[in-house]
Write a protein that holds these residues in place. Structure first.
Motif, PDB file in Angstrom:
ATOM      1  N   TRP A 154       0.967  -1.086  -0.075  1.00  0.00           N
ATOM      2  CA  TRP A 154      -0.026  -0.017  -0.011  1.00  0.00           C
ATOM      3  C   TRP A 154       0.683   1.166   0.188  1.00  0.00           C
ATOM      4  O   TRP A 154       0.642   2.211  -1.011  1.00  0.00           O
ATOM      5  CB  TRP A 154      -0.904   0.068   1.204  1.00  0.00           C
ATOM      6  CG  TRP A 154      -1.879   1.127   1.135  1.00  0.00           C
ATOM      7  CD1 TRP A 154      -3.328   0.796   0.578  1.00  0.00           C
ATOM      8  CD2 TRP A 154      -1.950   2.552   1.692  1.00  0.00           C
ATOM      9  NE1 TRP A 154      -3.960   2.023   0.822  1.00  0.00           N
ATOM     10  CE2 TRP A 154      -3.207   3.020   1.362  1.00  0.00           C
ATOM     11  CE3 TRP A 154      -1.000   3.034   2.395  1.00  0.00           C
ATOM     12  CZ2 TRP A 154      -3.600   4.217   1.761  1.00  0.00           C
ATOM     13  CZ3 TRP A 154      -1.313   4.364   2.835  1.00  0.00           C
ATOM     14  CH2 TRP A 154      -2.419   5.027   2.407  1.00  0.00           C
ATOM     15  N   ARG A 158       2.705   4.148  -3.662  1.00  0.00           N
ATOM     16  CA  ARG A 158       2.272   5.525  -3.526  1.00  0.00           C
ATOM     17  C   ARG A 158       3.122   6.582  -3.110  1.00  0.00           C
ATOM     18  O   ARG A 158       3.059   7.663  -3.544  1.00  0.00           O
ATOM     19  CB  ARG A 158       1.057   5.570  -2.005  1.00  0.00           C
ATOM     20  CG  ARG A 158      -0.196   5.028  -2.399  1.00  0.00           C
ATOM     21  CD  ARG A 158      -1.100   4.777  -1.235  1.00  0.00           C
ATOM     22  NE  ARG A 158      -2.251   4.582  -1.510  1.00  0.00           N
ATOM     23  CZ  ARG A 158      -2.981   3.203  -1.846  1.00  0.00           C
ATOM     24  NH1 ARG A 158      -2.054   2.169  -1.899  1.00  0.00           N
ATOM     25  NH2 ARG A 158      -3.931   3.155  -2.127  1.00  0.00           N
ATOM     26  N   VAL A 223      -7.208   9.825   2.093  1.00  0.00           N
ATOM     27  CA  VAL A 223      -8.321   9.671   1.339  1.00  0.00           C
ATOM     28  C   VAL A 223      -8.281  10.171  -0.015  1.00  0.00           C
ATOM     29  O   VAL A 223      -9.113   9.805  -0.766  1.00  0.00           O
ATOM     30  CB  VAL A 223      -9.428   9.894   1.922  1.00  0.00           C
ATOM     31  CG1 VAL A 223      -9.460   9.539   3.548  1.00  0.00           C
ATOM     32  CG2 VAL A 223      -9.608  11.476   2.229  1.00  0.00           C
ATOM     33  N   HIS A 226      -8.429   8.186  -3.170  1.00  0.00           N
ATOM     34  CA  HIS A 226      -9.573   7.335  -3.782  1.00  0.00           C
ATOM     35  C   HIS A 226     -10.542   8.526  -4.237  1.00  0.00           C
ATOM     36  O   HIS A 226     -11.583   8.008  -4.674  1.00  0.00           O
ATOM     37  CB  HIS A 226     -10.179   6.689  -2.684  1.00  0.00           C
ATOM     38  CG  HIS A 226      -9.186   5.715  -2.002  1.00  0.00           C
ATOM     39  ND1 HIS A 226      -8.847   4.572  -2.663  1.00  0.00           N
ATOM     40  CD2 HIS A 226      -8.446   5.798  -0.918  1.00  0.00           C
ATOM     41  CE1 HIS A 226      -7.880   3.856  -1.867  1.00  0.00           C
ATOM     42  NE2 HIS A 226      -7.537   4.538  -0.778  1.00  0.00           N
ATOM     43  N   ASN A 227     -10.352   9.732  -4.019  1.00  0.00           N
ATOM     44  CA  ASN A 227     -11.486  10.773  -4.204  1.00  0.00           C
ATOM     45  C   ASN A 227     -11.044  11.322  -5.553  1.00  0.00           C
ATOM     46  O   ASN A 227     -10.015  11.634  -6.239  1.00  0.00           O
ATOM     47  CB  ASN A 227     -11.304  11.723  -3.338  1.00  0.00           C
ATOM     48  CG  ASN A 227     -12.111  11.434  -2.119  1.00  0.00           C
ATOM     49  OD1 ASN A 227     -12.969  10.536  -2.067  1.00  0.00           O
ATOM     50  ND2 ASN A 227     -12.041  12.060  -0.838  1.00  0.00           N
TER      51      ASN A 227
END
Length: 266
Positions: A154, A158, A223, A226-227
């Protein structure tokens, strides 16, 4: 509170310093260390005097990942793979979730070899500073026939992108601290003898800051991946509306207008 044998925890001037303390095995992670870590993190979370958590390792390495010598202990009827997955479910993963969910800034001081799950442990921190002699090694695939864990799949892509994450995890090549800093995997690389001085200076700065706001910043960054842009604008609006009612915002504005340093509450 049980006696901790695998870590040390000291809290002073708002800084909780957690030292992995199994130097004879490069601070590799076993069930005792997981239990001690989880207990210590819960203690830091509940302690209003602790405003920032610093994690480092004793001896010549930060963390060599899971203690393979302690692997293979599983309940009757479990396959080796089931035992590995069970150990992650009841120990490794809860430890990592609790670190990631800690509502206080985390700084990791990487002081040497960091391999396997040790990389995931380091990268769960909000800010990572490494000594020039430090290195990061992904041993899972080429050495063990496994995928990276402790959240590495994860965090790593990123931070450095898919191409570099795949190359590191497929080859197991050692990544120097200097290159890790150049790639944006960590915040910075410093001379070995200056590591803890640099880390504690930064920790002292964060310890004086608005702890709750720092936790919300981390959440907002997480977040955002994912937005959509529009959704993130809405998220920012809602969060700012909530945080604007906190006394720290009033203190920040007042301090700015009075041209002084703000005095934030936890």
């Amino acid at each position: 509170m049980s006696e901790r044998t695998t870590i040390k925890l000291e809290t002073k001037d708002g800084i909780a310093l957690l030292t992995l303390n199994r130097p004879e095995v490069l601070n590799s992670i076993n069930t005792a260390l997981i239990a001690d870590m989880r207990e210590a993190v819960a203690e830091v979370a509940a302690d209003d005097e602790a405003r920032v958590l610093v994690i480092t390792g004793a001896g010549r390495g930060f963390c060599a990942g899971a203690d393979l010598a302690a692997q293979g202990k599983r309940s009757e009827g479990m396959s080796v793979g089931q035992g590995v997955a069970h150990g992650m479910e009841i120990g490794f993963n809860p430890m990592m979730r609790e670190l990631h969910e800690l509502k206080k800034p985390i700084i990791c001081a990487v002081n040497g070899t960091t391999a396997g799950g040790g990389v995931g442990l380091a990268l769960v921190a909000d800010i990572v500073i490494a000594a020039k002699s430090a290195s990061f090694i992904q041993v899972f695939g080429p050495k063990l026939g496994l995928i990276p864990d402790l959240g590495t799949t994860w965090t790593l892509p990123r931070l450095i992108g898919r191409a570099r994450a795949l190359a590191l995890t497929l080859t197991g090549d050692k990544l120097s601290a200097e290159t890790a800093a150049e790639w944006g995997m960590i915040w910075k690389c410093v001379d070995d003898e200056k590591l803890m001085e640099e880390v504690m200076t930064l920790a002292g700065k964060l310890a004086k800051g608005p702890t709750g706001a720092f936790a919300e910043i981390r959440k907002a960054i997480d977040v955002s991946g994912h937005n959509t842009f529009a959704a993130q604008l809405d998220y920012e609006r809602i969060t700012q509306g909530q945080m604007g009612d906190h006394p720290n915002f009033v203190e920040g504005v007042t301090a700015f207008l009075q041209k002084r340093e703000p005095k934030f509450k936890p």
